[in-house]
Design an enzyme around this catalytic site. Structure first.
Site, PDB file in Angstrom:
ATOM      1  N   GLU A 209      77.989  31.426  82.517  1.00 16.94           N
ATOM      2  CA  GLU A 209      79.359  31.919  82.614  1.00 16.94           C
ATOM      3  C   GLU A 209      79.709  32.941  81.530  1.00 16.94           C
ATOM      4  OE1 GLU A 209      82.088  28.644  82.808  1.00 16.94           O
ATOM      5  OE2 GLU A 209      81.273  27.922  84.694  1.00 16.94           O
TER       6      GLU A 209
ATOM      7  N   GLU B 126      76.890  24.259  89.090  1.00 19.61           N
ATOM      8  CA  GLU B 126      77.922  23.293  88.694  1.00 19.61           C
ATOM      9  C   GLU B 126      78.941  23.199  89.820  1.00 19.61           C
ATOM     10  OE1 GLU B 126      80.020  24.092  84.983  1.00 19.61           O
ATOM     11  OE2 GLU B 126      78.144  24.604  83.980  1.00 19.61           O
TER      12      GLU B 126
HETATM   13  C1  FCB Z   1      82.462  25.264  83.233  1.00 18.68           C
HETATM   14  C2  FCB Z   1      81.496  25.076  82.092  1.00 18.68           C
HETATM   15  C3  FCB Z   1      81.090  23.650  81.874  1.00 18.68           C
HETATM   16  C4  FCB Z   1      82.225  22.690  82.086  1.00 18.68           C
HETATM   17  C5  FCB Z   1      82.955  22.965  83.369  1.00 18.68           C
HETATM   18  C6  FCB Z   1      84.100  22.029  83.657  1.00 18.68           C
HETATM   19  O1  FCB Z   1      83.206  26.409  83.018  1.00 18.68           O
HETATM   20  O2  FCB Z   1      80.318  25.811  82.315  1.00 18.68           O
HETATM   21  O3  FCB Z   1      80.521  23.560  80.596  1.00 18.68           O
HETATM   22  O4  FCB Z   1      83.041  22.646  80.989  1.00 18.68           O
HETATM   23  O5  FCB Z   1      83.414  24.271  83.392  1.00 18.68           O
END
Ligand code: FCB
Length: 461
Positions: A163, A361
């Protein structure tokens, strides 16, 4: 049915959020240690000194993953464990820790998927100018090469940056993440150097092991403009889409930045781009990683949302800045599984060059703790993952090259500026005792994994 039989089901974490052992085995301080210890930056003054104590408890954590049937584990390597001062001085004990973790995973039949940079920059590196100092490109490539040398015989899929939009803009412009700066020039330089760092790290790792698959992980979202909005809201959506999605993708695929941002930033951007940089930026990646939580909603902007005439300060596309549809998670983020389907189909349409797409994620924060029966009944998280996985399967059937899904997170952990109160785990962590308790969502996910998604329709109903 096009859903692949060999689809990979994983869970994800990151180093600073779970490891603890902040002063162990020669680890140097990172910008997140400094930021957490700065009064007022993290809710409750919390920090990652102990976190989930995973540094000491990793064998039990891996055993629990194995019990759940997890097939791959995305974790991050703490740069300041390997290079405490962010320079050439190595700390072998740091390398040894990740080597042990990887072996433990492989012995459990779990594929290790390391991320090289999940935000914990060595503080010493930041003190030398951090991401705004162009030297970071070479330093990151060296760190990537060393990681490939030590781990690349066993870890074949490596994520470079997590990110970059977040640490660029939240870290250096709005200041809500480490290192807590509010500086547009620093942010622009960070964004450009991150693009170069991904490309150079990929080349450096391939030079060590030609079969390493490298990719970046982006926090992607769709911008939804409310009906009846002014034309300027559509312009704002286009600008935000260019910042959060297109910047990182089009630079690597085509060696260009979105024209809308070239125009928006003018000289401020032009002066950080050196001759030949966009040739360096252009690189084929084996996969694209996507962290998806929700869509973003825009409506007629408040004054504070409008881009300033001089190109800054820039309005940050938070996950939602217009009317947010209910219900939301504990983070206040709306629940938009169709958005995940739309995003995967957009990638196929706009950027078909990616050979493979991974959801690196996806998950939700909900506060449920241990009930009287000793279990954690987190029905809303069960429904959240069910509906998002359904979107993934539908996209795969409609031609998306999505090949893996990682739940965020394996366990409750340090949620950055929000501290420990926001719980994203499939596994509950009691931070006093370090006891782990798989939540109902972990059990539901285990059933989804075991059936390669076949039981989905009956999950949580
Ligand atoms: C993302 C991050 C991760 C976590 C989630 C909820 O932005 O990569 O580390 O904090 O959000």
């Amino acid at each position: 049915m096009n859903f692949p039989d060999d689809f990979t089901w994983g869970v994800a974490t990151s180093s600073y959020q779970i490891e603890g052992a902040a002063h162990t085995d020669g680890r140097g301080p990172s910008i997140w240690d400094t930021f957490s210890y700065t009064p007022g930056k993290v809710v409750g003054g919390e920090h990652g000194d102990v976190a989930c104590d995973h540094y000491n408890r990793y064998p039990q954590d891996v055993a629990l993953m194995k019990d759940l049937g997890v097939q791959a584990y995305r974790f991050s390597i703490a740069w300041p464990r390997l290079y405490p001062q962010g320079d050439a001085q190595r700390e072998q004990r740091g390398f040894d820790f990740y080597s042990r973790l990887i072996d433990e995973l492989l012995n459990a039949g779990i594929t290790p998927v390391p991320t090289l940079y999940h935000w914990d920059l060595p503080q010493a590196n930041h003190d030398r100018g951090g991401w705004a100092n162009r030297d970071i490109v070479g330093q990151f490539a060296d760190y990537a090469a060393a990681s490939a040398t030590e781990f690349g015989d066993r870890a074949k899929k490596i994520i470079t940056l997590n990110e970059p939009w977040c640490y660029t803009w939240l870290g250096h412009m709005s200041g809500v993440h480490a290192p807590g700066m509010e500086d547009l020039d620093f942010s622009i330089a960070t964004a450009h150097h991150s693009v170069l760092a991904h490309a150079e790290a990929t080349r450096a790792m391939r030079a060590v092991h030609s079969d390493i698959e490298s990719g970046i992980t982006l926090n992607m979202t769709n911008f939804r403009v409310a009906e009846g909005s002014n034309p300027e809201v559509y312009d704002l959506a286009a600008l935000q889409d260019a910042h959060i999605n297109r910047w990182w993708i089009e630079s690597q695929l085509h060696g260009v930045y979105p024209q809308i941002l070239v125009d928006h930033y003018g000289d401020k951007l032009a002066r950080v781009i050196k001759d030949g940089d966009m040739d360096i930026a252009k690189i084929d990646s084996e996969f694209l990683g996507i962290n998806y939580y929700s869509d973003s909603f825009l409506s007629n902007p408040a004054e504070s949302d409008k881009p300033a005439e001089d190109g800054g300060p820039f309005p940050f596309p938070q996950r939602a800045s217009g009317q947010v549809p209910e219900p939301t998670t504990d983070m206040g983020w709306p629940i938009t599984p169709d958005g995940l389907y739309d995003l995967l189909m957009r990638i196929e349409r706009d950027w078909p060059e990616f050979k493979e797409v991974s959801i690196t994620e996806n998950g939700a924060a909900y506060p449920e703790g241990i009930d009287a029966d000793g279990e954690v009944h987190d029905e809303r998280r069960v429904e959240y993952i069910r509906d998002h996985i359904a979107a993934v399967i539908r996209a795969a059937e409609d031609g998306s090259k999505i090949r893996s899904y990682f739940g965020w997170s394996f366990m409750d952990n340090f949620e950055w500026a929000e501290g420990y109160a926001k719980r994203f785990g499939l596994v509950h962590v009691d931070f006093e005792t370090q006891v782990r308790t798989p939540k109902d969502s972990a059990k539901a996910y285990a059933a989804i994994i075991a059936s390669n998604g076949a039981v989905l329709a009956s999950v949580g109903r």
